[in-house]
Design a protein around this motif. Structure first.
Motif, PDB file in Angstrom:
ATOM      1  N   TYR A   1       0.831  -1.202   0.000  1.00 31.26           N
ATOM      2  CA  TYR A   1       0.000   0.000   0.000  1.00 31.26           C
ATOM      3  C   TYR A   1       0.864   1.251   0.000  1.00 31.26           C
ATOM      4  O   TYR A   1       0.553   2.230  -0.689  1.00 31.26           O
ATOM      5  CB  TYR A   1      -0.943  -0.009   1.207  1.00 31.26           C
ATOM      6  CG  TYR A   1      -1.906   1.132   1.209  1.00 31.26           C
ATOM      7  CD1 TYR A   1      -2.871   1.251   0.190  1.00 31.26           C
ATOM      8  CD2 TYR A   1      -1.857   2.123   2.195  1.00 31.26           C
ATOM      9  CE1 TYR A   1      -3.763   2.320   0.177  1.00 31.26           C
ATOM     10  CE2 TYR A   1      -2.746   3.190   2.188  1.00 31.26           C
ATOM     11  CZ  TYR A   1      -3.691   3.278   1.174  1.00 31.26           C
ATOM     12  OH  TYR A   1      -4.569   4.335   1.146  1.00 31.26           O
TER      13      TYR A   1
ATOM     14  N   GLU B   1     -10.359   2.930   2.229  1.00 30.42           N
ATOM     15  CA  GLU B   1     -11.174   1.845   1.672  1.00 30.42           C
ATOM     16  C   GLU B   1     -11.897   1.144   2.815  1.00 30.42           C
ATOM     17  O   GLU B   1     -11.285   0.426   3.603  1.00 30.42           O
ATOM     18  CB  GLU B   1     -10.289   0.843   0.914  1.00 30.42           C
ATOM     19  CG  GLU B   1      -9.666   1.389  -0.360  1.00 30.42           C
ATOM     20  CD  GLU B   1     -10.705   1.596  -1.463  1.00 30.42           C
ATOM     21  OE1 GLU B   1     -11.720   0.868  -1.473  1.00 30.42           O
ATOM     22  OE2 GLU B   1     -10.498   2.501  -2.291  1.00 30.42           O
TER      23      GLU B   1
ATOM     24  N   LYS C   1     -13.735  -1.438   3.144  1.00 23.19           N
ATOM     25  CA  LYS C   1     -13.678  -2.897   3.269  1.00 23.19           C
ATOM     26  C   LYS C   1     -12.383  -3.384   3.917  1.00 23.19           C
ATOM     27  O   LYS C   1     -12.296  -4.522   4.359  1.00 23.19           O
ATOM     28  CB  LYS C   1     -13.866  -3.569   1.916  1.00 23.19           C
ATOM     29  CG  LYS C   1     -12.847  -3.201   0.868  1.00 23.19           C
ATOM     30  CD  LYS C   1     -13.209  -3.864  -0.451  1.00 23.19           C
ATOM     31  CE  LYS C   1     -12.316  -3.397  -1.596  1.00 23.19           C
ATOM     32  NZ  LYS C   1     -12.721  -4.033  -2.870  1.00 23.19           N
ATOM     33  N   PHE C   2     -11.380  -2.502   4.000  1.00 23.67           N
ATOM     34  CA  PHE C   2     -10.124  -2.891   4.639  1.00 23.67           C
ATOM     35  C   PHE C   2      -9.967  -2.243   6.033  1.00 23.67           C
ATOM     36  O   PHE C   2      -8.881  -2.228   6.596  1.00 23.67           O
ATOM     37  CB  PHE C   2      -8.937  -2.507   3.759  1.00 23.67           C
ATOM     38  CG  PHE C   2      -8.955  -3.195   2.424  1.00 23.67           C
ATOM     39  CD1 PHE C   2      -9.066  -4.574   2.337  1.00 23.67           C
ATOM     40  CD2 PHE C   2      -8.901  -2.452   1.251  1.00 23.67           C
ATOM     41  CE1 PHE C   2      -9.095  -5.207   1.095  1.00 23.67           C
ATOM     42  CE2 PHE C   2      -8.937  -3.078   0.014  1.00 23.67           C
ATOM     43  CZ  PHE C   2      -9.042  -4.454  -0.070  1.00 23.67           C
TER      44      PHE C   2
ATOM     45  N   GLU D   1      -8.274 -10.640  -0.537  1.00 22.09           N
ATOM     46  CA  GLU D   1      -9.147  -9.587  -1.077  1.00 22.09           C
ATOM     47  C   GLU D   1      -8.330  -8.355  -1.438  1.00 22.09           C
ATOM     48  O   GLU D   1      -8.553  -7.711  -2.470  1.00 22.09           O
ATOM     49  CB  GLU D   1     -10.218  -9.242  -0.033  1.00 22.09           C
ATOM     50  CG  GLU D   1     -11.282  -8.299  -0.566  1.00 22.09           C
ATOM     51  CD  GLU D   1     -12.400  -8.052   0.430  1.00 22.09           C
ATOM     52  OE1 GLU D   1     -13.288  -7.218   0.123  1.00 22.09           O
ATOM     53  OE2 GLU D   1     -12.389  -8.682   1.517  1.00 22.09           O
ATOM     54  N   PHE D   2      -7.340  -8.031  -0.577  1.00 23.83           N
ATOM     55  CA  PHE D   2      -6.488  -6.873  -0.871  1.00 23.83           C
ATOM     56  C   PHE D   2      -5.680  -7.110  -2.150  1.00 23.83           C
ATOM     57  O   PHE D   2      -5.528  -6.192  -2.972  1.00 23.83           O
ATOM     58  CB  PHE D   2      -5.553  -6.593   0.297  1.00 23.83           C
ATOM     59  CG  PHE D   2      -4.532  -5.535   0.002  1.00 23.83           C
ATOM     60  CD1 PHE D   2      -4.870  -4.176   0.048  1.00 23.83           C
ATOM     61  CD2 PHE D   2      -3.228  -5.871  -0.364  1.00 23.83           C
ATOM     62  CE1 PHE D   2      -3.940  -3.193  -0.238  1.00 23.83           C
ATOM     63  CE2 PHE D   2      -2.288  -4.898  -0.655  1.00 23.83           C
ATOM     64  CZ  PHE D   2      -2.643  -3.553  -0.592  1.00 23.83           C
TER      65      PHE D   2
ATOM     66  N   GLN E   1      -6.404  -8.897  -4.758  1.00 22.39           N
ATOM     67  CA  GLN E   1      -7.273  -8.692  -5.921  1.00 22.39           C
ATOM     68  C   GLN E   1      -7.492  -7.205  -6.174  1.00 22.39           C
ATOM     69  O   GLN E   1      -7.468  -6.725  -7.314  1.00 22.39           O
ATOM     70  CB  GLN E   1      -8.614  -9.386  -5.690  1.00 22.39           C
ATOM     71  CG  GLN E   1      -8.524 -10.911  -5.667  1.00 22.39           C
ATOM     72  CD  GLN E   1      -9.849 -11.564  -5.288  1.00 22.39           C
ATOM     73  OE1 GLN E   1     -10.848 -10.888  -5.079  1.00 22.39           O
ATOM     74  NE2 GLN E   1      -9.839 -12.897  -5.192  1.00 22.39           N
ATOM     75  N   TRP E   2      -7.703  -6.471  -5.078  1.00 19.51           N
ATOM     76  CA  TRP E   2      -7.933  -5.030  -5.182  1.00 19.51           C
ATOM     77  C   TRP E   2      -6.707  -4.311  -5.745  1.00 19.51           C
ATOM     78  O   TRP E   2      -6.818  -3.474  -6.646  1.00 19.51           O
ATOM     79  CB  TRP E   2      -8.279  -4.517  -3.786  1.00 19.51           C
ATOM     80  CG  TRP E   2      -8.558  -3.039  -3.703  1.00 19.51           C
ATOM     81  CD1 TRP E   2      -9.728  -2.422  -3.969  1.00 19.51           C
ATOM     82  CD2 TRP E   2      -7.630  -2.015  -3.328  1.00 19.51           C
ATOM     83  NE1 TRP E   2      -9.619  -1.057  -3.782  1.00 19.51           N
ATOM     84  CE2 TRP E   2      -8.327  -0.785  -3.373  1.00 19.51           C
ATOM     85  CE3 TRP E   2      -6.280  -2.015  -2.942  1.00 19.51           C
ATOM     86  CZ2 TRP E   2      -7.721   0.432  -3.070  1.00 19.51           C
ATOM     87  CZ3 TRP E   2      -5.683  -0.799  -2.643  1.00 19.51           C
ATOM     88  CH2 TRP E   2      -6.386   0.407  -2.700  1.00 19.51           C
ATOM     89  N   ILE E   3      -5.504  -4.658  -5.254  1.00 20.02           N
ATOM     90  CA  ILE E   3      -4.290  -3.950  -5.675  1.00 20.02           C
ATOM     91  C   ILE E   3      -3.869  -4.346  -7.084  1.00 20.02           C
ATOM     92  O   ILE E   3      -3.299  -3.542  -7.834  1.00 20.02           O
ATOM     93  CB  ILE E   3      -3.136  -4.163  -4.660  1.00 20.02           C
ATOM     94  CG1 ILE E   3      -2.060  -3.060  -4.814  1.00 20.02           C
ATOM     95  CG2 ILE E   3      -2.494  -5.534  -4.834  1.00 20.02           C
ATOM     96  CD1 ILE E   3      -2.521  -1.705  -4.403  1.00 20.02           C
ATOM     97  N   GLU E   4      -4.144  -5.602  -7.446  1.00 20.04           N
ATOM     98  CA  GLU E   4      -3.750  -6.058  -8.803  1.00 20.04           C
ATOM     99  C   GLU E   4      -4.474  -5.243  -9.868  1.00 20.04           C
ATOM    100  O   GLU E   4      -3.885  -4.879 -10.897  1.00 20.04           O
ATOM    101  CB  GLU E   4      -4.057  -7.547  -8.967  1.00 20.04           C
ATOM    102  CG  GLU E   4      -3.012  -8.436  -8.320  1.00 20.04           C
ATOM    103  CD  GLU E   4      -3.317  -9.920  -8.483  1.00 20.04           C
ATOM    104  OE1 GLU E   4      -2.346 -10.707  -8.542  1.00 20.04           O
ATOM    105  OE2 GLU E   4      -4.510 -10.292  -8.546  1.00 20.04           O
ATOM    106  N   LYS E   5      -5.726  -4.932  -9.622  1.00 16.05           N
ATOM    107  CA  LYS E   5      -6.486  -4.129 -10.598  1.00 16.05           C
ATOM    108  C   LYS E   5      -5.862  -2.745 -10.735  1.00 16.05           C
ATOM    109  O   LYS E   5      -5.682  -2.215 -11.842  1.00 16.05           O
ATOM    110  CB  LYS E   5      -7.932  -3.995 -10.141  1.00 16.05           C
ATOM    111  CG  LYS E   5      -8.727  -5.284 -10.247  1.00 16.05           C
ATOM    112  CD  LYS E   5     -10.150  -5.057  -9.771  1.00 16.05           C
ATOM    113  CE  LYS E   5     -10.945  -6.359  -9.788  1.00 16.05           C
ATOM    114  NZ  LYS E   5     -12.325  -6.165  -9.276  1.00 16.05           N
ATOM    115  N   ARG E   6      -5.482  -2.157  -9.623  1.00 12.80           N
ATOM    116  CA  ARG E   6      -4.934  -0.803  -9.645  1.00 12.80           C
ATOM    117  C   ARG E   6      -3.503  -0.789 -10.187  1.00 12.80           C
ATOM    118  O   ARG E   6      -3.095   0.153 -10.867  1.00 12.80           O
ATOM    119  CB  ARG E   6      -4.986  -0.200  -8.236  1.00 12.80           C
ATOM    120  CG  ARG E   6      -6.396   0.281  -7.924  1.00 12.80           C
ATOM    121  CD  ARG E   6      -6.792   0.162  -6.477  1.00 12.80           C
ATOM    122  NE  ARG E   6      -8.205   0.522  -6.299  1.00 12.80           N
ATOM    123  CZ  ARG E   6      -9.210  -0.281  -6.584  1.00 12.80           C
ATOM    124  NH1 ARG E   6      -8.979  -1.510  -7.031  1.00 12.80           N
ATOM    125  NH2 ARG E   6     -10.470   0.117  -6.435  1.00 12.80           N
TER     126      ARG E   6
END
Length: 889
Positions: free
Chosen positions: A808, A830, A832-833, A876-877, A879-884
Motif C-alpha cells: 500500500y 477503503e 472494506k479494509f 481480497e487486498f 485482488q484489489w491492488i492487482e487491478k490498480r
C-alpha cells in the motif's frame, strides 16, 4: 489363661495362693496374663518366700501394676530389693524438695548412669501406682513425672561438671539446662521425649585449666552439653535414661548444640520462625545457674514470645502447623491418634497457646506454661466461657490419661492405636470402661467436642499450607500437570537459598500462592523462574517485602511467567526490583527524555535498558498502553541505547535502521537492522563493529545484512554507492524493506532520505512488481512458515498484513514506516479494509504472547480463526491492488 492359672496353683505355696485368686477374680486387672506372669517371676525371685513387707494391700497393688505395665514388671522383678522402698513411698504425696538424687563419692560414669536410671524407674513406679489406684490427681501426677526428670537432669549436670572441672577447670560463665515442651509446663507424659536447650551466659572467656588444659567457653560448654546428653541417653544394662531431643535449639540440627545469651538474642531478633514462639512459650530453666543465666534467658524468651500488642498474625501459623500435622495423621490410616488427630491433645494445646501468644503480650494475667493453669486463667479473664473451660479441661485430662495408659505398657512414646486391635480392648479397661465399644464411643465424643472448639476459635475452612497440599488437591484446582506442580512445591520448600523463616512464610501462603500460580499466564515458566529469582538475595528480599500485597504479587508472578524476558534482565541487574513497581514510574510513558534522566541518575546503561523494558511490559499488562504503544516504547529504549553508545564513540558515519526498529514496532526479542552511511569511504569499521558488539552485550541482536550486497558488501558504505546500488542493482524485496527505513544519527539525514524516496517511489507500482511480491510471500510461507503454531510467516500470519502495508505504501507513493499507520490509512480510504488494523493488532498480540511465554496463552484457542480471517482479507487486498497496479502499468 485357664491352663496357666491351673498350672500355677500346682506349684504356688499356700501364702501365694491368694494372689492367684485375686488375679482370677479382680475386676481391676486390664491384662490378667501379664499380672500372672510377673507374679510368678516375683515369687521365683523371692525363692517362693513371702516377705513381711509384701503382705497386705501392697502385694495386690503390685499385681495391679504388673497388669498395667510390662516395663515396670520387668524392672521391679529384676530389682526386688527396691520393693520395700516402693512400699514406703507410693502412698505418700511428695513435695518438690523430695525429688533429689544424692551425690556418691568416687562413682564411675557407668555406676552413675545405672543409678539415675534405677532412680527414675523406681519413682515412675510410684507415680503409676498412685495413678492406677486413684491416689493422686492428674495435675500432681504429671508434676511428679516432670520433677523426676528434673532431678535426673540436675544430677547429670553435677556429675558432668565434676568430670569437666578435673579436665578443663572451672568455666568463666554460668550455664543452664532449659526444659521445653511439656517438661517446661510441669506436665510430662509417662514416656515423653525431653526437649532441652543448653544455654551459657557468655562466649567471652575461658576455663581456669585442668589436666586437659584450658578451653574457650563455647568449646567447653559444647563438650559439657554433649556429655550430659550421653549420660542421659546412652543405653546401659538398666536401659535408656531419657530420649533427649535438641532440635528446638536455634537452627535445629544445623545449629550449635549450645548457645550463649548474645547468640540467642541475635537469633530470636532476626532469624527465629513463628513456630519457635510456640516452643519458647513453655521454656523453663531447670538446672544450673538459675539465678543469673536463667533469669537472663527468661527475660530474653519472654520478649521474643510475647508482643506488646494483640498479635493476630499468629492465627495463620496455628492453622499452618495444624494442617501439617493433619497431613501426617492421614498417612496413619485407620489408627486413632490421641495427640495429633482431629480433636486430639495438640488441638487443645494450640487453643491455649494461641490465646496466650496472641493476647498474652497485652494481658500478662493469662500467661502460664501449664495447660490446665492457662485454661483456668483464660476462663477467669473472660477469654473462655464456663462451658468452654470445663469441656476443654475435662477433654484434656481424659485424652492425657488415655495417652498415659497407652504408654505405660512398655513406656514407649506412642499416642496411636488401632480401634479394632487388642490394644484398644486393654486401653478401654485401663480407662475404667467395661468394653472397647463404650470407651471408643466416649473417646469419639471427646475428640469431636475438642475439634469443634478448635474450628470455632480458628476456622480452617479449606485453607492449607503449601507443605500439605496433595496432587489430588491440585487436580481439584484444575492444574494441568498437578504432579509437576507438587514437585515444584517440594523443591521450593527445600531451597537452600531460603531461610527457614522464609520457607515458613511461603508455606503459610498456601492456597493464596496456588491461586496466584494458577492465574499466572504460564505456570511452568513461573515455577522455574521463581526458583532462580530466590537464588539472589534481591529477589528474596523483594518477594517477602510484598508477600501481603496481592496486586504486587500478581505483577511479579506475571513477570516470572515470561520465559526469559524478566528473569534474564533480573539476573543481569537484580537491583531493578527496587524500582520496577514504582507507581509513578509505571504511569509515565517511556520517553527519550526520561531515559536520559534515568541514565544520568543510575550511570548504568544495562540497568536503565532492562528496567525500562520491564516498565514497558508492566504498562502493557496494566493496560496503560495498547500493543502498538508497547512496541513504540521498546523502540524508544533501543533508540536511547544506540544514541548513548554512538555518543560515546563519536564516529564519523551516520546510522539508519530498517525492519521493526525502523518502523518503531519492535517486539520482545526483535533484532535491530542497522545501516552505516558515510559521505566518503570510511576507515571506521572498527568503531562500527564496536557499536554492534556493545549493542549485543546489552541483549540486542544486530543484523547488517540489509546493506547493499548483504554480507558481501561493505559494512560502511558511501551515499553515492548506495544511490548507485538502488538505481541499478536493488531488488523488489529491498523496496519492501526500505518502506521501514528510518534515519537515526549523523549528518546525512536529508541526503539519505532523498535517495530512499527515489528508490521507493521513482517508479509506480506495476503489475509485474505485485506479482514478484506475491511470489516472495509464497516463498516465505513455504520455507519459513511452521504450521498452525507459527504466527509470523504461515498462512494468515503477521507477514500477510505487513505485505499489505508494504504494497500500500508503494502504491500511494508515501513512506509511512509503521504497519499500524499504513493499515489505518488504508482502512480510512477503503471501508472494506477497515478491519486490517484491528486484525494486525490481534496477531501482534498473539506474537507477543508467544515471544514472552514461549507459547500462546489467550490466543491458543482462536489463533486458527484469526489467521483464516487475515488470509481472506489478504487475498481480497491482492485482488484489489492487482487491478490498480494493472492500471498503473
Amino acid at each position: 489363661m485357664r491352663f496357666l492359672m491351673d498350672k500355677c496353683r500346682t506349684i504356688f505355696e499356700p501364702e501365694w495362693q491368694k494372689t492367684l485368686d485375686f488375679i482370677e477374680n479382680s475386676e481391676k486387672l486390664p491384662n490378667r496374663r501379664r499380672a500372672l506372669i510377673y507374679t510368678e517371676k516375683l515369687r521365683e525371685k523371692l525363692s517362693c518366700q513371702m516377705p513381711d513387707f509384701l503382705k497386705g494391700d501392697f502385694l495386690y497393688h503390685l499385681i495391679i501394676l504388673f497388669s498395667y505395665s510390662q516395663f515396670l514388671g520387668d524392672f521391679l522383678t529384676k530389682h526386688v530389693e527396691l520393693l520395700e522402698d516402693l512400699k514406703n513411698i507410693y502412698k505418700k504425696r511428695f513435695l518438690p524438695s523430695d525429688f533429689s538424687i544424692p551425690e556418691v563419692e568416687n562413682e564411675t560414669e557407668k555406676e552413675f548412669m545405672n543409678r539415675i536410671r534405677i532412680y527414675k524407674n523406681l519413682q515412675m513406679a510410684r507415680v503409676v501406682l498412685r495413678d492406677i489406684l486413684n491416689f493422686a490427681k492428674f495435675s500432681e501426677l504429671v508434676r511428679d513425672v516432670t520433677l523426676i526428670h528434673d532431678a535426673v537432669i540436675k544430677a547429670s549436670l553435677r556429675f558432668s561438671e565434676k568430670v569437666m572441672e578435673k579436665r578443663y577447670g572451672k568455666p568463666s560463665s554460668g550455664f543452664i539446662v532449659v526444659d521445653m515442651g511439656k517438661a517446661g509446663g510441669f506436665e510430662l507424659n509417662y514416656a515423653s521425649d525431653i526437649d532441652l536447650l543448653f544455654i551459657y551466659e557468655t562466649r567471652y572467656g575461658e576455663t581456669s585449666g585442668g589436666s586437659y588444659g584450658k578451653l574457650q567457653n563455647h568449646d567447653y560448654f559444647t563438650i559439657l552439653s554433649n556429655y550430659i546428653t550421653d549420660l542421659l541417653t546412652k543405653k546401659t544394662e538398666e536401659g535408656t535414661g531419657m530420649v533427649v531431643d535438641l532440635r528446638l535449639r536455634p537452627n535445629g540440627t544445623m545449629g550449635p548444640v549450645c548457645n550463649d545469651i548474645e547468640a540467642l538474642e541475635q537469633y530470636y531478633t532476626a532469624v527465629a520462625r513463628p513456630w519457635e514462639r510456640f516452643a519458647l512459650l513453655k521454656a523453663r530453666p531447670s538446672a544450673g545457674d538459675l539465678k543469673k543465666t536463667g533469669i537472663e534467658f527468661v527475660k530474653l524468651a519472654r520478649a521474643f514470645v510475647f508482643r506488646k500488642y494483640i498479635d493476630l498474625t499468629l492465627i495463620e501459623e496455628v492453622l499452618r502447623l495444624k494442617e501439617r500435622i493433619k497431613s501426617k495423621v492421614i498417612k496413619k490410616g485407620k489408627k486413632i491418634d490421641l495427640k495429633l488427630g482431629e480433636g486430639g491433645i495438640r488441638e487443645i494445646e494450640f487453643i491455649v497457646q494461641a490465646f496466650q501468644l496472641i493476647y498474652g503480650g497485652k494481658y500478662p494475667q493469662i500467661r502460664s506454661k501449664n495447660t490446665l493453669v492457662a485454661l483456668k486463667r483464660l476462663l477467669k479473664w473472660g477469654f473462655l466461657t464456663e462451658k468452654e473451660y470445663l469441656d476443654l479441661k475435662d477433654s484434656y485430662i481424659f485424652l492425657r490419661r488415655a495417652e498415659h495408659m497407652l504408654q505405660i505398657t512398655n513406656f514407649r512414646q506412642t499416642q496411636t492405636f488401632h480401634p479394632e486391635g487388642e490394644e484398644a480392648e486393654e486401653l478401654a479397661k485401663k480407662m475404667g470402661f467395661e468394653n472397647r465399644e463404650s470407651f471408643l464411643e466416649e473417646l469419639t465424643s471427646v475428640m469431636k467436642t475438642v475439634n469443634n472448639y478448635f474450628n470455632k476459635f480458628f476456622p480452617t475452612g479449606d485453607r492449607k499450607p503449601l507443605s500439605v497440599v496433595t496432587v489430588e488437591d491440585l487436580q481439584k484446582m484444575k492444574f494441568r500437570e498437578p504432579e509437576e506442580v507438587k514437585r515444584f512445591i517440594d523443591v521450593l520448600l527445600n531451597l537452600k537459598s531460603l531461610s527457614i523463616e522464609e520457607i515458613n512464610r511461603l508455606d503459610v501462603m498456601g492456597d493464596r500462592f496456588l491461586e496466584l500460580l494458577f492465574e499466572a499466564p504460564d505456570s511452568k515458566n513461573m515455577m522455574k523462574n521463581l526458583i532462580s529469582f530466590f537464588e539472589k538475595e534481591e529477589g528474596r528480599v523483594f518477594f517477602f517485602s510484598i508477600v501481603s500485597e496481592i496486586h504486587a504479587l500478581k505483577l511479579l508472578f506475571f513477570l516470572l511467567s515470561t520465559k526469559e524476558f524478566f528473569i534474564k534482565r533480573f539476573r543481569e541487574t537484580p537491583e531493578i526490583v527496587d524500582f520496577m513497581l514504582d507507581p509513578d514510574y509505571i504511569e509515565n510513558p517511556v520517553s527519550l527524555e526520561g531515559l536520559r534522566k534515568d541514565y544520568e541518575e543510575f550511570k548504568n546503561l544495562l540497568f536503565v535498558k532492562n528496567l525500562s523494558e520491564i516498565r514497558a511490559l508492566l504498562r502493557l499488562r496494566l493496560r496503560r498502553t495498547e500493543i502498538e504503544e508497547f512496541f513504540k516504547e521498546l523502540t524508544t529504549i533501543a533508540d536511547f541505547v544506540i544514541e548513548t553508545i554512538y555518543g560515546k564513540l563519536k564516529p564519523g558515519f551516520s546510522l539508519a535502521s530498517l525492519g521493526k526498529h525502523g518502523s518503531r514496532e519492535m517486539n520482545v526479542g526483535s533484532d535491530i537492522d542497522l545501516l552505516f552511511f558515510s559521505e566518503k569511504p570510511s576507515n571506521e569499521t572498527e568503531k562500527a563493529l564496536k557499536l554492534i558488539k556493545e549493542l549485543e552485550s546489552l541483549g540486542y541482536e544486530v543484523d547488517t545484512r540489509l546493506r547493499p550486497f548483504g554480507e558481501k558488501g561493505e559494512l560502511i558504505f558511501t551515499l553515492n554507492y548506495f544511490r548507485e546500488y538502488t538505481e541499478k542493482t536493488a531488488r523488489v524485496w529491498e523496496r519492501l524493506a526500505f518502506t521501514r527505513f528510518r534515519f537515526l544519527l549523523g549528518n546525512l539525514k536529508e541526503e539519505t532520505e532523498k535517495v530512499v524516496e527515489e528508490f521507493l517511489f521513482g517508479k509506480p507500482l506495476s503489475k509485474e512488481t505485485v506479482e514478484e511480491i506475491l511470489k516472495m510471500r509464497e516463498t516465505l510461507e513455504r520455507e519459513l512458515g511452521k504450521g498452525k503454531n507459527d504466527v509470523k510467516y504461515s498462512t494468515g500470519g503477521v507477514v500477510d498484513l505487513e505485505f499489505i502495508g508494504y504494497i500500500y505504501q508503494l502504491f500511494i507513493r508515501k513512506r509511512i514506516g509503521s504497519t499500524f499507520e499504513a493499515l489505518n490509512l488504508l482502512g480510512k480510504s477503503e471501508e472494506k479494509f477497515k478491519k486490517c488494523v484491528e486484525l494486525y493488532r490481534e496477531i501482534r498480540w498473539a506474537e507477543t504472547e508467544k515471544r514472552l511465554f514461549g507459547g500462546l496463552i489467550n490466543y491458543s484457542g482462536r489463533i486458527e480463526s484469526l489467521k483464516r480471517e487475515i488470509r481472506e482479507l489478504y487475498q481480497e487486498f491482492i485482488q484489489w491492488i492487482e487491478k490498480r497496479a494493472s492500471a498503473n502499468t
